[in-house]
Design an enzyme around this catalytic site. Structure first.
Site, PDB file in Angstrom:
ATOM      1  N   GLY A  85       1.125   4.341  -1.493  1.00  0.00           N
ATOM      2  CA  GLY A  85       0.860   5.770  -1.562  1.00  0.00           C
ATOM      3  C   GLY A  85       0.970   6.455  -0.211  1.00  0.00           C
ATOM      4  O   GLY A  85       0.621   5.860   0.807  1.00  0.00           O
ATOM      5  N   CYS A 140       0.885  -1.187   0.000  1.00  0.00           N
ATOM      6  CA  CYS A 140       0.000   0.000   0.000  1.00  0.00           C
ATOM      7  C   CYS A 140       0.909   1.219   0.000  1.00  0.00           C
ATOM      8  O   CYS A 140       1.078   1.878   1.021  1.00  0.00           O
ATOM      9  CB  CYS A 140      -0.911  -0.004   1.217  1.00  0.00           C
ATOM     10  SG  CYS A 140      -1.820  -1.538   1.493  1.00  0.00           S
ATOM     11  N   CYS A 149      -0.378   3.443  11.390  1.00  0.00           N
ATOM     12  CA  CYS A 149      -0.144   4.690  12.114  1.00  0.00           C
ATOM     13  C   CYS A 149      -1.315   4.887  13.078  1.00  0.00           C
ATOM     14  O   CYS A 149      -2.045   5.869  13.009  1.00  0.00           O
ATOM     15  CB  CYS A 149      -0.018   5.873  11.160  1.00  0.00           C
ATOM     16  SG  CYS A 149       0.475   7.383  12.021  1.00  0.00           S
TER      17      CYS A 149
END
Length: 444
Positions: A262, A260, A383
């Site tokens: 981006g 992933c 995150c």
């Protein structure tokens, strides 16, 4: 004769940003960059504090405004409410004299909304000005339990306070408060070099505490030649560390995958680390416009090991099983580990968001495991410190991968180990609250 109403540029920019956040779900940092592009340095600093501070404390300020207005804030015109939030922040958290905070807010409301609301704004803010921040906390805390009081005082929704308490585990109440308060401190920019293309010394600033590839640099990153030339970029030290950990685990030779990728900051570091080990990175991204950002971040690399960017759905792989030696799965998440960067997120995100995110996170982790060859390594990263997005996702993984002790691969980072995982925190490590699990593929 009544005086002519005037609005200073900084307050007008802050108001427009709050309107874009409310009407368009804009991100505060991006909207501020667009609206405040022409501000002088002093006005830009004022607009930034006014905007970010109002966003951070939105829920707490709304509780104060409900008491001052004698009505639910949901019944107020949204534009008027934004003016009141901006005025409240000036009154309770900035060095703006009370009369100036009230008068400028009234002028802002009258010129941008209409004279009809000037009296309401004046009356409500005068009531807000009757107490300071501590006085309002004492007023509003009566009858609340300890977590509600902590949520109000640290400017977080209660559900985030509960999530941080659960993630910290058996820690003292003082540490829970410290973790929440760290979300309210604006971070210094962390920059990262592209391995082999730039040195940390070129970045200036102060070398990061743990990462050998980063530096903490105040000011505008674009003014640094290595950044302007694409040989370095902006990346929180926590993101640097999870990439570094993946590169340190023993694994077979072969391609690396960023599942992933981006917008590409982490991919650019991974690409350099892969090249140093004689390998090559494939960066996959679902959204074409984000894949374009990834490709731009990777454009600095060329030669035999030049990285490749592909547009692909990580849950429906565009590659055969067991194709990669190392896989980074930095999955979509609530992003609550970066609240200090995105002050509006704490009030925008809801617990119900997990209903869509957690199943996606599980599918992506299972896909990452399937993409890894036996003996290869997977990094599962979020995150966010929320247990539902971190340890619980890893616990529900498909068969065929065993947990490694992640802290063994970041020995320089103290007090980050939680069982087999690494959990970084702003208040302990000065990074975003990144979570890392490392797994080894055990079966074909």
């Amino acid at each position: 004769m009544s005086r002519r109403r005037q609005v200073d540029p900084a307050r007008l920019v802050a108001f427009r940003v709050l309107r874009r956040i409310g009407d368009q779900d804009a991100y505060a940092n991006l909207a501020l960059a667009a609206e405040g592009a022409g501000l002088e340095t002093r006005d830009a600093a004022f607009a930034t504090e006014l905007t970010f501070g109002s966003c951070r404390a939105l829920g707490s300020y709304d509780a104060i405004l409900e008491r001052a207005a004698g009505r639910p804030v949901a019944g107020l015109d949204p534009a008027v409410l934004d003016v009141l939030r901006l005025g409240t922040h000036q009154l309770l958290a900035m060095r703006v004299p009370s009369h100036a905070a009230v008068a400028t807010s009234v002028d802002l409301a009258a010129t941008q909304i209409g004279e009809r609301v000037a009296g309401l704004v004046n009356a409500v803010l005068r009531k807000v000005a009757a107490r300071d921040w501590d006085g309002w906390l004492a007023e509003l805390s009566a009858g609340l339990d300890d977590l509600d009081v902590l949520a109000l005082a640290t400017q977080h929704p209660r559900w985030i306070v509960e999530a941080w308490r659960d993630a910290l585990g058996d820690r003292s109440p003082d540490e829970l408060r410290a973790a929440l308060e760290a979300d309210n401190v604006a971070p210094v920019n962390h920059l990262v070099v592209r391995p082999g293309l730039a040195s940390v010394a070129e970045l200036g600033g102060t070398p990061t505490r743990y990462s050998p590839y980063g530096a903490a640099v105040p000011g505008a990153p674009g003014s640094i030649p290595a950044v302007a030339e694409g040989r370095a970029g902006v990346q929180d030290e926590g993101s640097q560390l999870v990439a570094l950990a993946l590169s340190r685990v023993e694994a077979p030779s072969g391609l690396w995958l960023d599942l992933c990728a981006g917008p590409g900051g982490k991919a650019a570091l991974l690409a350099g680390l892969a090249i140093e080990q004689g390998s090559r990175l494939v960066a996959s991204e679902l959204q074409p416009h984000r894949a374009g950002l990834v490709a731009a971040n990777l454009a600095c690399y060329d030669g035999d090991h030049e990285p490749v960017t592909v547009v692909a759905d990580g849950t429906r792989p565009a590659w055969p099983p067991a194709s990669f030696a190392r896989v980074m799965a930095d999955v979509p998440c609530t992003g609550l580990g970066a609240l200090r960067r995105r002050p509006e997120s704490r009030w925008r995100r809801q617990p119900s968001d997990l209903a869509d995110l957690v199943p996606l996170q599980r599918r992506l982790l299972d896909s990452a495991i399937a993409a890894t060859r036996p003996g290869g390594v997977i990094a599962y990263v979020t995150c966010s410190p929320q247990l539902a997005e971190t340890r619980e996702v890893v616990a529900a993984r498909a068969a065929g991968a065993e947990l490694l002790r992640a802290a063994d691969y970041l020995p320089e980072v103290a007090d980050a180990a939680v069982d087999d995982f690494v959990q970084l925190w702003p208040h302990r490590h000065g990074t975003d609250a990144m979570f890392l699990a490392l797994l080894r593929r055990t079966a074909a």
